[in-house]
Design a protein around this motif. Structure first.
Motif, PDB file in Angstrom:
ATOM      1  N   GLY A   2       0.813  -1.202   0.000  1.00 25.99           N
ATOM      2  CA  GLY A   2       0.000   0.000   0.000  1.00 25.99           C
ATOM      3  C   GLY A   2       0.849   1.256   0.000  1.00 25.99           C
ATOM      4  N   ARG A   3       0.182   2.372  -0.243  1.00 31.47           N
ATOM      5  CA  ARG A   3       0.863   3.670  -0.323  1.00 31.47           C
ATOM      6  C   ARG A   3       1.584   4.011   0.987  1.00 31.47           C
ATOM      7  N   SER A   4       0.955   3.783   2.128  1.00 30.54           N
ATOM      8  CA  SER A   4       1.583   4.098   3.410  1.00 30.54           C
ATOM      9  C   SER A   4       2.796   3.206   3.682  1.00 30.54           C
ATOM     10  N   ALA A   5       2.745   1.965   3.241  1.00 33.38           N
ATOM     11  CA  ALA A   5       3.883   1.055   3.413  1.00 33.38           C
ATOM     12  C   ALA A   5       5.074   1.531   2.566  1.00 33.38           C
ATOM     13  N   LYS A   6       4.804   2.022   1.362  1.00 34.89           N
ATOM     14  CA  LYS A   6       5.874   2.542   0.501  1.00 34.89           C
ATOM     15  C   LYS A   6       6.531   3.765   1.139  1.00 34.89           C
ATOM     16  N   ILE A   7       5.741   4.610   1.747  1.00 32.99           N
ATOM     17  CA  ILE A   7       6.284   5.814   2.396  1.00 32.99           C
ATOM     18  C   ILE A   7       7.169   5.424   3.567  1.00 32.99           C
ATOM     19  N   VAL A   8       6.747   4.446   4.349  1.00 34.78           N
ATOM     20  CA  VAL A   8       7.539   3.981   5.497  1.00 34.78           C
ATOM     21  C   VAL A   8       8.864   3.394   5.014  1.00 34.78           C
TER      22      VAL A   8
END
Length: 140
Positions: A2-8
């Motif tokens: 997901g998008r939040s996982a990529k940011i992390v």
């Protein structure tokens, strides 16, 4: 992913990479097998190396006077045991005149010429000079 996982992952990536690039301060970065204060090998071809170096170091290698050189001796320079060959000479200036003789130290690391010491009064104290006719006879 997901998008939040990529940011992390993108935020943690620099931290993980910096951990891989940590520098070990116990071993300094060096290009030679620097043995520090232990014995260095004697520079066997020091006269030839010094002449080759001075051909590029001096603006005009022709007409050098009062050239004398001391055989390399072990000295502590910068906290490290090194061989230093001391040299005193008067190069011809651009106006054709001569100044007082200059004292320079030629520093050797692992038996090879490393650099010149411009102000070599301390490392050259008490050395025995002998004529260095090859420097006086140098041509371009």
């Amino acid at each position: 992913m997901g998008r939040s996982a990529k940011i992390v992952v993108m935020m943690l990536l620099p931290i993980m990479l910096s951990a891989c690039a940590a520098i070990d301060d116990s071993k300094p970065i060096t290009y030679t097998d620097d043995r520090g204060v232990s014995s260095q090998p004697f520079p066997k071809n020091y006269r030839t190396e010094v002449l080759a170096f001075l051909r590029t170091y001096l603006n005009d290698p022709v007409g050098v006077r009062d050239a004398v050189m001391a055989e390399p001796v072990e000295r502590v320079v910068g906290g490290r045991q090194r061989y230093v060959a001391c040299l005193r000479f008067s190069p011809r200036e651009s106006d054709g005149g001569y100044r007082e003789p200059r004292v320079r130290g030629i520093l050797f690391v692992d038996g090879r010429l490393d650099r010149i010491i411009e102000n070599a009064v301390e490392p050259c104290a008490g050395v025995a000079y002998s004529p260095f006719a090859e420097l006086e006879k140098m041509t371009r």
